[in-house]
Design a protein around this motif. Structure first.
Motif, short mmCIF file in Angstrom:
data_model
loop_
_atom_site.label_atom_id
_atom_site.label_comp_id
_atom_site.label_asym_id
_atom_site.label_seq_id
_atom_site.Cartn_x
_atom_site.Cartn_y
_atom_site.Cartn_z
N GLY A 128 0.89 -1.25 -0.25
CA GLY A 128 0.01 0.03 0.13
C GLY A 128 0.79 1.17 -0.04
N LEU A 129 2.14 1.15 0.68
CA LEU A 129 2.96 2.41 0.69
C LEU A 129 3.53 2.64 -0.88
CD1 LEU A 129 4.80 2.09 4.13
CD2 LEU A 129 2.51 2.92 3.58
N HIS A 130 3.51 1.58 -1.41
CA HIS A 130 4.16 1.82 -2.81
C HIS A 130 3.19 2.46 -3.79
CE1 HIS A 130 6.89 0.90 -6.12
NE2 HIS A 130 5.91 0.29 -6.82
N ASP A 131 1.95 2.01 -3.31
CA ASP A 131 0.76 2.71 -4.44
C ASP A 131 0.45 4.13 -4.00
OD1 ASP A 131 -2.14 3.37 -5.13
OD2 ASP A 131 -2.09 1.44 -5.74
N PRO A 132 0.61 4.98 -4.76
CA PRO A 132 0.35 6.63 -4.43
C PRO A 132 -0.68 6.92 -3.96
CG PRO A 132 0.49 6.31 -6.54
CD PRO A 132 1.05 5.12 -6.29
N TRP A 133 -2.05 6.39 -4.37
CA TRP A 133 -3.29 6.63 -3.92
C TRP A 133 -3.65 6.16 -2.36
CZ3 TRP A 133 -2.08 5.69 -8.94
CH2 TRP A 133 -2.22 6.42 -9.80
N VAL A 134 -3.37 4.75 -2.44
CA VAL A 134 -3.51 4.01 -1.30
C VAL A 134 -2.62 4.59 0.00
CG1 VAL A 134 -3.44 1.93 0.36
CG2 VAL A 134 -4.31 1.87 -2.12
N ALA A 135 -1.27 5.20 -0.41
CA ALA A 135 -0.28 5.72 0.60
C ALA A 135 -1.05 7.00 1.07
CB ALA A 135 0.89 5.79 0.02
N ARG A 136 -1.70 7.80 0.17
CA ARG A 136 -2.17 9.22 1.07
C ARG A 136 -3.18 8.82 1.94
NH1 ARG A 136 -2.94 10.58 -5.00
NH2 ARG A 136 -1.03 11.21 -5.73
N ALA A 137 -4.26 7.74 1.55
CA ALA A 137 -5.03 7.52 2.65
C ALA A 137 -4.45 6.91 3.84
CB ALA A 137 -5.88 6.49 1.86
N LEU A 138 -3.54 6.10 3.73
CA LEU A 138 -3.02 5.68 4.86
C LEU A 138 -2.36 6.63 5.72
CD1 LEU A 138 -1.10 2.22 3.46
CD2 LEU A 138 -3.02 2.35 5.08
N THR A 139 -1.28 7.27 5.23
CA THR A 139 -0.60 8.74 5.66
C THR A 139 -1.81 9.25 6.57
OG1 THR A 139 1.04 8.57 4.14
CG2 THR A 139 0.86 10.78 5.51
N ALA A 140 -2.81 9.49 5.96
CA ALA A 140 -3.63 10.56 6.71
C ALA A 140 -4.29 9.97 7.90
CB ALA A 140 -5.00 11.10 5.72
N LEU A 141 -4.51 8.74 7.60
CA LEU A 141 -5.40 7.81 8.57
C LEU A 141 -4.62 7.61 9.76
CD1 LEU A 141 -7.23 4.59 7.74
CD2 LEU A 141 -5.72 4.67 9.68
#
Length: 314
Positions: A194-207
């Motif tokens: 997920g950290l490698h996927d830019p869209w998922v990574a943005r959500a994970l960072t915010a969460l």
């Protein structure tokens, strides 16, 4: 703080001391699992085999990390089916940091250690890869790996007072860099991918930056820059669970940590992780753990244990 750092803090990574294995062909060592292993090939070459899979060749300068604590075997090349010695038994009957095994053939030197995770129930563990291989190039480790393994090798052999602490911190850095390498390579399904996927990574960072925010699939989708349906599908495919399942798991693990380490009221814990009341937290906590938060907190002296101090077989 980036997501990798945040999650590793939540997992409470702790490393054990290292051993230096001096091996001469023919040799074969069995690692029976239960320890999350780290192997650095300092000299020579060998094979590593996971479960019943095919042997994989390792060469000088290679790093292997086994985050899922899987059973595996290492051997001199061509001796993958020879007699096996338990690495743990070898460690138990050898004093000092250097272990020797094998015959009189070609020599191989391996630095072996182990690491533990303080929160074994964290949802991120399911997303850890079984095997990370950081290969050398032309017999030379990447610069970051060469520096860390050089310091580890010196500390393993010549360490003095405080050596265990030095090795543990070096190993923590080694494991973290290996996980970062796996992220950059875009590995298996899970939060590292997920950290490698830019869209998922943005959500994970915010969460992870604000677990208490009133997150919904729609608001996480806006954060990621995708439509709601596209984000939900991409998150589930990458992470192996829905956004709300991942959020709930993270909130419950944070609640368990706060109940264990902080003298906070249940209302304060609820507010810290995004629940509007004690009742809402209690209902979610019971669904997740099977017991109310108060019962969990009162039972902690009987069930809480430190990170295991098992003797490393590596």
């Amino acid at each position: 703080m980036d997501v990798l750092s945040s999650v590793l803090r939540e997992l409470r990574l702790e490393s054990a001391s290292y051993r230096r294995l001096e091996l001469r062909a023919p040799w074969r060592l069995r690692f029976d699992g239960g320890l999350r292993g780290v192997h650095v090939l300092v000299r020579g070459a060998c094979s590593i085999t996971l479960d019943e899979g095919p042997p994989r060749l390792l060469e000088a300068g290679d790093l292997v990390v086994l985050p899922r604590a899987g059973a595996h075997q290492m051997s001199s090349v061509g001796d993958e089916r020879g007699p096996a010695t338990s690495a743990l038994d070898l460690a138990r009957r050898t004093t000092g940091s250097e272990l020797q095994a094998g015959g009189g053939g070609a020599g191989t030197t391996v630095l072996c250690g182990a690491f533990f995770l303080g929160d074994e129930g964290h949802p991120a563990i399911a997303g850890l890869p079984r095997f990370i291989h950081v290969p050398a190039q032309g017999g030379q480790s990447p610069p970051w790996l060469a520096g860390l393994t050089g310091a580890l090798a010196a500390e393993t052999v010549d360490g003095g007072p405080g050596s265990d602490v030095v090795m543990a911190r070096l190993s923590d850095a080694l494991v973290t860099r290996a996980l970062r390498y796996h992220v950059e390579e875009g590995g298996d399904r899970g939060w590292l991918r997920g950290l490698h996927d830019p869209w998922v990574a943005r959500a994970l960072t915010a969460l992870h930056e604000d677990l208490a925010a009133p997150w919904t699939v729609a608001s996480l989708a806006v954060t990621s820059g995708l439509s709601r349906s596209a984000f939900a599908a991409r998150f589930a495919d990458t992470m192996g669970q829905s956004p709300m399942q991942y959020l709930t798991h993270c909130r419950m693990r944070r609640a368990m940590t706060l109940l264990r380490t902080e003298r906070m009221t249940l209302a304060s814990v609820a507010a810290r992780i995004g629940y509007g009341s004690e009742a809402a937290l209690s209902a979610a906590f019971v669904r997740y753990t099977g017991v109310p938060p108060g019962t969990y907190r009162r039972s902690l002296p009987a069930i809480e244990t430190d990170v295991p101090q098992a003797q490393s077989s590596h």
